[in-house]
Design a protein around this motif. Structure first.
Motif, PDB file in Angstrom:
ATOM      1  N   GLU A   1      14.600 -12.220   3.124  1.00  0.00           N
ATOM      2  CA  GLU A   1      13.582 -13.242   2.750  1.00  0.00           C
ATOM      3  C   GLU A   1      12.188 -13.694   3.545  1.00  0.00           C
ATOM      4  O   GLU A   1      11.438 -14.097   3.339  1.00  0.00           O
ATOM      5  CB  GLU A   1      14.257 -14.744   2.323  1.00  0.00           C
ATOM      6  CG  GLU A   1      15.309 -14.596   1.250  1.00  0.00           C
ATOM      7  CD  GLU A   1      14.658 -14.497  -0.311  1.00  0.00           C
ATOM      8  OE1 GLU A   1      13.744 -15.391  -0.219  1.00  0.00           O
ATOM      9  OE2 GLU A   1      14.835 -13.538  -1.021  1.00  0.00           O
ATOM     10  N   THR A   2      12.632 -13.097   4.885  1.00  0.00           N
ATOM     11  CA  THR A   2      11.634 -13.473   5.904  1.00  0.00           C
ATOM     12  C   THR A   2      11.131 -12.269   6.390  1.00  0.00           C
ATOM     13  O   THR A   2      10.504 -12.519   7.650  1.00  0.00           O
ATOM     14  CB  THR A   2      12.287 -14.448   6.887  1.00  0.00           C
ATOM     15  OG1 THR A   2      13.333 -13.916   7.527  1.00  0.00           O
ATOM     16  CG2 THR A   2      12.668 -16.050   6.497  1.00  0.00           C
TER      17      THR A   2
ATOM     18  N   LEU B   1      20.010 -22.012  12.029  1.00  0.00           N
ATOM     19  CA  LEU B   1      21.173 -22.332  12.464  1.00  0.00           C
ATOM     20  C   LEU B   1      22.340 -21.808  11.700  1.00  0.00           C
ATOM     21  O   LEU B   1      22.329 -21.756  10.436  1.00  0.00           O
ATOM     22  CB  LEU B   1      21.396 -24.010  12.057  1.00  0.00           C
ATOM     23  CG  LEU B   1      20.220 -24.729  13.169  1.00  0.00           C
ATOM     24  CD1 LEU B   1      20.344 -26.297  12.661  1.00  0.00           C
ATOM     25  CD2 LEU B   1      20.303 -24.733  14.535  1.00  0.00           C
ATOM     26  N   PHE B   2      23.290 -21.041  12.484  1.00  0.00           N
ATOM     27  CA  PHE B   2      24.201 -20.415  11.751  1.00  0.00           C
ATOM     28  C   PHE B   2      25.412 -21.016  11.457  1.00  0.00           C
ATOM     29  O   PHE B   2      26.062 -21.911  12.447  1.00  0.00           O
ATOM     30  CB  PHE B   2      24.812 -19.122  12.546  1.00  0.00           C
ATOM     31  CG  PHE B   2      25.588 -18.247  11.965  1.00  0.00           C
ATOM     32  CD1 PHE B   2      25.326 -17.220  11.149  1.00  0.00           C
ATOM     33  CD2 PHE B   2      27.164 -18.515  12.225  1.00  0.00           C
ATOM     34  CE1 PHE B   2      26.217 -16.416  10.535  1.00  0.00           C
ATOM     35  CE2 PHE B   2      27.940 -17.458  11.653  1.00  0.00           C
ATOM     36  CZ  PHE B   2      27.670 -16.490  10.787  1.00  0.00           C
ATOM     37  N   GLU B   3      25.765 -21.492  10.356  1.00  0.00           N
ATOM     38  CA  GLU B   3      27.006 -22.416   9.730  1.00  0.00           C
ATOM     39  C   GLU B   3      27.002 -23.896  10.694  1.00  0.00           C
ATOM     40  O   GLU B   3      28.235 -24.061  11.259  1.00  0.00           O
ATOM     41  CB  GLU B   3      28.180 -21.686  10.018  1.00  0.00           C
ATOM     42  CG  GLU B   3      28.147 -20.403   9.021  1.00  0.00           C
ATOM     43  CD  GLU B   3      29.619 -19.577   8.914  1.00  0.00           C
ATOM     44  OE1 GLU B   3      30.383 -20.040   9.638  1.00  0.00           O
ATOM     45  OE2 GLU B   3      29.653 -18.394   8.258  1.00  0.00           O
TER      46      GLU B   3
ATOM     47  N   LYS C   1      15.104 -24.406   4.898  1.00  0.00           N
ATOM     48  CA  LYS C   1      15.637 -23.551   3.798  1.00  0.00           C
ATOM     49  C   LYS C   1      16.928 -23.132   3.946  1.00  0.00           C
ATOM     50  O   LYS C   1      17.488 -23.047   5.100  1.00  0.00           O
ATOM     51  CB  LYS C   1      14.815 -22.323   3.801  1.00  0.00           C
ATOM     52  CG  LYS C   1      13.380 -22.413   3.439  1.00  0.00           C
ATOM     53  CD  LYS C   1      12.572 -21.265   3.417  1.00  0.00           C
ATOM     54  CE  LYS C   1      10.822 -21.612   3.253  1.00  0.00           C
ATOM     55  NZ  LYS C   1      10.401 -22.160   4.011  1.00  0.00           N
ATOM     56  N   VAL C   2      17.730 -23.246   2.862  1.00  0.00           N
ATOM     57  CA  VAL C   2      19.151 -22.677   2.990  1.00  0.00           C
ATOM     58  C   VAL C   2      19.652 -21.367   2.415  1.00  0.00           C
ATOM     59  O   VAL C   2      18.939 -20.983   1.526  1.00  0.00           O
ATOM     60  CB  VAL C   2      20.046 -23.784   2.234  1.00  0.00           C
ATOM     61  CG1 VAL C   2      21.532 -23.463   2.299  1.00  0.00           C
ATOM     62  CG2 VAL C   2      19.784 -25.205   2.711  1.00  0.00           C
ATOM     63  N   HIS C   3      20.293 -20.304   3.202  1.00  0.00           N
ATOM     64  CA  HIS C   3      20.530 -19.022   2.865  1.00  0.00           C
ATOM     65  C   HIS C   3      22.111 -18.992   2.570  1.00  0.00           C
ATOM     66  O   HIS C   3      22.816 -19.456   3.797  1.00  0.00           O
ATOM     67  CB  HIS C   3      19.950 -18.165   3.826  1.00  0.00           C
ATOM     68  CG  HIS C   3      18.667 -18.366   4.039  1.00  0.00           C
ATOM     69  ND1 HIS C   3      17.738 -17.567   3.411  1.00  0.00           N
ATOM     70  CD2 HIS C   3      17.949 -18.952   5.117  1.00  0.00           C
ATOM     71  CE1 HIS C   3      16.471 -17.953   3.839  1.00  0.00           C
ATOM     72  NE2 HIS C   3      16.446 -18.686   4.789  1.00  0.00           N
ATOM     73  N   PRO C   4      22.593 -17.910   1.984  1.00  0.00           N
ATOM     74  CA  PRO C   4      23.815 -17.938   1.736  1.00  0.00           C
ATOM     75  C   PRO C   4      24.549 -17.257   2.956  1.00  0.00           C
ATOM     76  O   PRO C   4      25.810 -17.059   3.264  1.00  0.00           O
ATOM     77  CB  PRO C   4      24.289 -16.928   0.472  1.00  0.00           C
ATOM     78  CG  PRO C   4      22.779 -16.289   0.063  1.00  0.00           C
ATOM     79  CD  PRO C   4      21.800 -17.321   0.692  1.00  0.00           C
TER      80      PRO C   4
ATOM     81  N   ILE D   1      22.093 -21.270   7.622  1.00  0.00           N
ATOM     82  CA  ILE D   1      22.931 -20.392   7.155  1.00  0.00           C
ATOM     83  C   ILE D   1      24.250 -20.813   6.616  1.00  0.00           C
ATOM     84  O   ILE D   1      24.940 -21.513   7.414  1.00  0.00           O
ATOM     85  CB  ILE D   1      23.324 -19.065   8.089  1.00  0.00           C
ATOM     86  CG1 ILE D   1      21.985 -18.675   8.598  1.00  0.00           C
ATOM     87  CG2 ILE D   1      24.040 -18.001   7.291  1.00  0.00           C
ATOM     88  CD1 ILE D   1      21.098 -18.048   7.875  1.00  0.00           C
ATOM     89  N   GLU D   2      24.614 -20.698   5.395  1.00  0.00           N
ATOM     90  CA  GLU D   2      25.789 -21.266   4.845  1.00  0.00           C
ATOM     91  C   GLU D   2      26.899 -20.496   5.113  1.00  0.00           C
ATOM     92  O   GLU D   2      26.982 -19.475   5.508  1.00  0.00           O
ATOM     93  CB  GLU D   2      25.870 -21.200   3.252  1.00  0.00           C
ATOM     94  CG  GLU D   2      24.828 -22.148   2.828  1.00  0.00           C
ATOM     95  CD  GLU D   2      24.615 -22.167   1.144  1.00  0.00           C
ATOM     96  OE1 GLU D   2      24.743 -23.301   0.507  1.00  0.00           O
ATOM     97  OE2 GLU D   2      24.611 -21.112   0.618  1.00  0.00           O
ATOM     98  N   PRO D   3      28.150 -20.993   5.284  1.00  0.00           N
ATOM     99  CA  PRO D   3      28.558 -22.495   4.766  1.00  0.00           C
ATOM    100  C   PRO D   3      28.087 -23.516   5.796  1.00  0.00           C
ATOM    101  O   PRO D   3      28.331 -23.350   6.996  1.00  0.00           O
ATOM    102  CB  PRO D   3      29.966 -22.455   4.543  1.00  0.00           C
ATOM    103  CG  PRO D   3      30.671 -21.446   5.687  1.00  0.00           C
ATOM    104  CD  PRO D   3      29.594 -20.461   5.565  1.00  0.00           C
TER     105      PRO D   3
END
Ligand SMILES: C[S@@+](CC[C@H](N)C(=O)[O-])C[C@H]1O[C@@H](n2cnc3c(N)ncnc32)[C@H](O)[C@@H]1O
Length: 154
Positions: free
Chosen positions: A69-70, A6-8, A58-61, A32-34
């Motif tokens: 990471e994947t 999920l993007f933002e 899992k949260v990614h910047p 995916i943050e924010p």
């Protein structure tokens, strides 16, 4: 198994539904943050999710970090502007299924990078705007799972 990305994401109950979707199907959920909320948000916790369901999140910047990471999986991005109908893609286990934020959708830069074969759309009436994010995620994930014969599911 598939990765849901999920993007933002902006709206807690949608992410809550998708956490449950992933827990029920054994898929990992990547955010995916924010984020438009805190993972401790009461509206998320109120969805009745337990700690095992949150453990798969899992949260990614940013998206590049997710890819690194994947192991750089194939990515299919869901968009009302997607180039391929979602049931015409040949999914493989390990693919990442990417969804955009509720009010904005995915940025054009991501859709352009993936191109028509890497972007998918769920057919709708021509005068419709979009489906709800968690409904779209469930439809695409279950089509992908159907194609690989629902591994580990009964
Ligand atoms: C509420 S929609 C976003 C609406 C946004 N105004 C737009 O036009 O993209 C949230 C996300 O759900 C997914 N989605 C909703 N309807 C879709 C459709 N018909 N085909 C593919 N993805 C869809 C996309 O990933 C989208 O970014």
């Amino acid at each position: 198994m598939f990765k849901i990305v999920l993007f933002e994401p902006e709206i807690p109950p949608n992410t809550g539904n998708i956490i449950r979707l992933c827990a029920n199907t054994g898929c990992a959920l990547h955010l995916i943050e924010p984020l438009g909320f805190d993972l401790e948000d009461k509206k998320l916790r109120r969805a009745g999710l337990d700690y095992r369901e949150f453990a798969q999140v899992k949260v990614h910047p940013n998206l590049a970090h997710f890819r690194r990471e994947t192991g750089n999986p194939r990515v299919f991005a869901a968009s009302t502007r997607g180039g391929t109908a979602y049931h015409r893609i040949d999914y493989r286990e390990g693919d990442a299924l990417l969804f955009g934020p509720e009010t904005r959708g995915l940025p054009t830069s991501i859709l352009d990078e993936l191109g028509p074969s890497g972007t998918l759309r769920i057919p709708m009436r021509s005068d419709s705007r979009s489906l709800n994010l968690s409904n779209a995620a469930a439809l695409v994930l279950y089509e992908a799972l159907r194609q690989v014969n629902f591994p580990g599911l009964e």
